[in-house]
Design a protein around this motif. Structure first.
Motif, PDB file in Angstrom:
ATOM      1  N   GLY A 157      -4.346 -47.058 -20.935  1.00  0.00           N
ATOM      2  CA  GLY A 157      -5.415 -47.047 -19.935  1.00  0.00           C
ATOM      3  C   GLY A 157      -6.312 -48.262 -20.032  1.00  0.00           C
ATOM      4  N   ASN A 158      -6.617 -48.701 -21.236  1.00  0.00           N
ATOM      5  CA  ASN A 158      -7.501 -49.858 -21.397  1.00  0.00           C
ATOM      6  C   ASN A 158      -6.804 -51.167 -21.058  1.00  0.00           C
ATOM      7  N   LEU A 159      -5.628 -51.369 -21.598  1.00  0.00           N
ATOM      8  CA  LEU A 159      -4.967 -52.667 -21.433  1.00  0.00           C
ATOM      9  C   LEU A 159      -4.391 -52.880 -20.040  1.00  0.00           C
ATOM     10  N   GLN A 160      -3.872 -51.817 -19.441  1.00  0.00           N
ATOM     11  CA  GLN A 160      -3.258 -51.958 -18.122  1.00  0.00           C
ATOM     12  C   GLN A 160      -4.161 -51.451 -17.001  1.00  0.00           C
ATOM     13  N   GLU A 161      -5.383 -51.073 -17.340  1.00  0.00           N
ATOM     14  CA  GLU A 161      -6.365 -50.581 -16.377  1.00  0.00           C
ATOM     15  C   GLU A 161      -5.815 -49.430 -15.541  1.00  0.00           C
ATOM     16  N   LYS A 162      -5.254 -48.447 -16.229  1.00  0.00           N
ATOM     17  CA  LYS A 162      -4.715 -47.265 -15.560  1.00  0.00           C
ATOM     18  C   LYS A 162      -5.679 -46.112 -15.765  1.00  0.00           C
ATOM     19  N   VAL A 163      -6.256 -45.655 -14.655  1.00  0.00           N
ATOM     20  CA  VAL A 163      -7.243 -44.579 -14.721  1.00  0.00           C
ATOM     21  C   VAL A 163      -6.630 -43.275 -15.230  1.00  0.00           C
ATOM     22  N   PRO A 164      -5.442 -42.861 -14.768  1.00  0.00           N
ATOM     23  CA  PRO A 164      -4.897 -41.588 -15.266  1.00  0.00           C
ATOM     24  C   PRO A 164      -4.648 -41.584 -16.777  1.00  0.00           C
ATOM     25  N   ALA A 165      -4.190 -42.695 -17.320  1.00  0.00           N
ATOM     26  CA  ALA A 165      -3.936 -42.757 -18.765  1.00  0.00           C
ATOM     27  C   ALA A 165      -5.246 -42.692 -19.539  1.00  0.00           C
ATOM     28  N   LEU A 166      -6.248 -43.418 -19.078  1.00  0.00           N
ATOM     29  CA  LEU A 166      -7.537 -43.402 -19.757  1.00  0.00           C
ATOM     30  C   LEU A 166      -8.206 -42.033 -19.630  1.00  0.00           C
ATOM     31  N   ALA A 167      -8.065 -41.407 -18.470  1.00  0.00           N
ATOM     32  CA  ALA A 167      -8.616 -40.057 -18.287  1.00  0.00           C
ATOM     33  C   ALA A 167      -7.871 -39.054 -19.172  1.00  0.00           C
ATOM     34  N   GLY A 168      -6.566 -39.226 -19.315  1.00  0.00           N
ATOM     35  CA  GLY A 168      -5.795 -38.357 -20.202  1.00  0.00           C
ATOM     36  C   GLY A 168      -6.232 -38.499 -21.642  1.00  0.00           C
ATOM     37  N   SER A 169      -6.482 -39.723 -22.072  1.00  0.00           N
ATOM     38  CA  SER A 169      -6.970 -39.957 -23.423  1.00  0.00           C
ATOM     39  C   SER A 169      -8.339 -39.312 -23.620  1.00  0.00           C
ATOM     40  N   TRP A 170      -9.202 -39.440 -22.634  1.00  0.00           N
ATOM     41  CA  TRP A 170     -10.535 -38.837 -22.712  1.00  0.00           C
ATOM     42  C   TRP A 170     -10.446 -37.318 -22.775  1.00  0.00           C
ATOM     43  N   LEU A 171      -9.581 -36.734 -21.954  1.00  0.00           N
ATOM     44  CA  LEU A 171      -9.437 -35.273 -21.964  1.00  0.00           C
ATOM     45  C   LEU A 171      -8.848 -34.770 -23.279  1.00  0.00           C
ATOM     46  N   LEU A 172      -7.869 -35.477 -23.814  1.00  0.00           N
ATOM     47  CA  LEU A 172      -7.318 -35.078 -25.109  1.00  0.00           C
ATOM     48  C   LEU A 172      -8.382 -35.151 -26.203  1.00  0.00           C
ATOM     49  N   SER A 173      -9.228 -36.167 -26.123  1.00  0.00           N
ATOM     50  CA  SER A 173     -10.304 -36.289 -27.112  1.00  0.00           C
ATOM     51  C   SER A 173     -11.304 -35.155 -26.984  1.00  0.00           C
ATOM     52  N   LEU A 174     -11.711 -34.893 -25.766  1.00  0.00           N
ATOM     53  CA  LEU A 174     -12.774 -33.921 -25.523  1.00  0.00           C
ATOM     54  C   LEU A 174     -12.313 -32.479 -25.681  1.00  0.00           C
ATOM     55  N   LEU A 175     -11.138 -32.163 -25.164  1.00  0.00           N
ATOM     56  CA  LEU A 175     -10.703 -30.767 -25.113  1.00  0.00           C
ATOM     57  C   LEU A 175      -9.841 -30.327 -26.292  1.00  0.00           C
ATOM     58  N   LEU A 176      -9.196 -31.251 -26.962  1.00  0.00           N
ATOM     59  CA  LEU A 176      -8.312 -30.860 -28.064  1.00  0.00           C
ATOM     60  C   LEU A 176      -8.743 -31.426 -29.414  1.00  0.00           C
ATOM     61  N   GLN A 177      -8.841 -32.737 -29.491  1.00  0.00           N
ATOM     62  CA  GLN A 177      -9.044 -33.354 -30.792  1.00  0.00           C
ATOM     63  C   GLN A 177     -10.414 -33.022 -31.393  1.00  0.00           C
ATOM     64  N   ALA A 178     -11.465 -33.137 -30.611  1.00  0.00           N
ATOM     65  CA  ALA A 178     -12.807 -32.851 -31.133  1.00  0.00           C
ATOM     66  C   ALA A 178     -12.949 -31.388 -31.567  1.00  0.00           C
ATOM     67  N   PRO A 179     -12.529 -30.403 -30.753  1.00  0.00           N
ATOM     68  CA  PRO A 179     -12.645 -29.014 -31.226  1.00  0.00           C
ATOM     69  C   PRO A 179     -11.800 -28.713 -32.467  1.00  0.00           C
ATOM     70  N   MET A 180     -10.604 -29.277 -32.542  1.00  0.00           N
ATOM     71  CA  MET A 180      -9.780 -29.032 -33.727  1.00  0.00           C
ATOM     72  C   MET A 180     -10.424 -29.635 -34.976  1.00  0.00           C
ATOM     73  N   LEU A 181     -10.975 -30.822 -34.835  1.00  0.00           N
ATOM     74  CA  LEU A 181     -11.630 -31.448 -35.976  1.00  0.00           C
ATOM     75  C   LEU A 181     -12.898 -30.684 -36.364  1.00  0.00           C
ATOM     76  N   LEU A 182     -13.639 -30.213 -35.376  1.00  0.00           N
ATOM     77  CA  LEU A 182     -14.835 -29.421 -35.674  1.00  0.00           C
ATOM     78  C   LEU A 182     -14.468 -28.103 -36.355  1.00  0.00           C
ATOM     79  N   PHE A 183     -13.364 -27.487 -35.938  1.00  0.00           N
ATOM     80  CA  PHE A 183     -12.902 -26.277 -36.614  1.00  0.00           C
ATOM     81  C   PHE A 183     -12.601 -26.579 -38.077  1.00  0.00           C
TER      82      PHE A 183
END
Length: 146
Positions: free
Chosen positions: A57-83
């Motif tokens: 998303g960053n290097l190729q300026e692709k909004v869906p890829a960057l949004a996917g990375s953001w959603l994975l961070s917000l909805l999966l990775q952060a809660p799992m790490l907080l658990f």
């Protein structure tokens, strides 16, 4: 830049996490053994996908890829790490606290910066679209007037 540094920090965090899991494995209940093992596998897979999408998303300026990375961070990775960090029944060793809090700082910073990058990128792509549409409209008018 945070994605870049996270790519180098994640293998270090993963290695520390695996070593600490092995050290405390027999002191955990069966439920937490299974949970922590599954959590480690899922976090590893999600992190690889998240970093890949973030780079794409960053290097190729692709909004869906960057949004996917953001959603994975917000909805999966952060809660799992907080658990993992906040569960009182897990035996947390000092190395896990240190690496986990640093990893959480990376993820939270990336979430905030990804929102800003997504807003800028969508505004830039919207401007490009309107300029291309205006240019096409001007060409059609010049072709009709000639």
């Amino acid at each position: 830049m945070f994605l870049y540094f996270n790519c180098y920090f994640f293998p270090f965090w993963w290695a520390c996490h695996i070593v600490m899991l092995e050290l405390k494995y027999f002191y955990l209940s069966t439920y937490y053994r299974i949970t922590l093992t599954a959590l480690t596998v899922v976090m590893t897979l999600v992190e690889v996908a998240r970093l890949y999408l973030g780079y794409l998303g960053n290097l190729q300026e692709k909004v869906p890829a960057l949004a996917g990375s953001w959603l994975l961070s917000l909805l999966l990775q952060a809660p799992m790490l907080l658990f993992h960090l906040c569960n009182p029944h897990l035996i947390m060793l000092p190395v896990e606290w240190a690496t986990g809090l640093l990893y959480l700082a990376f993820i939270v910073t990336e979430i905030v910066l990804s929102i800003r990058a997504l807003r800028r990128l969508t505004a830039q792509l919207e401007e490009r679209f309107h300029l291309a549409h205006l240019h096409l409209h001007q060409e059609r008018q010049e072709g009709q007037n000639a």
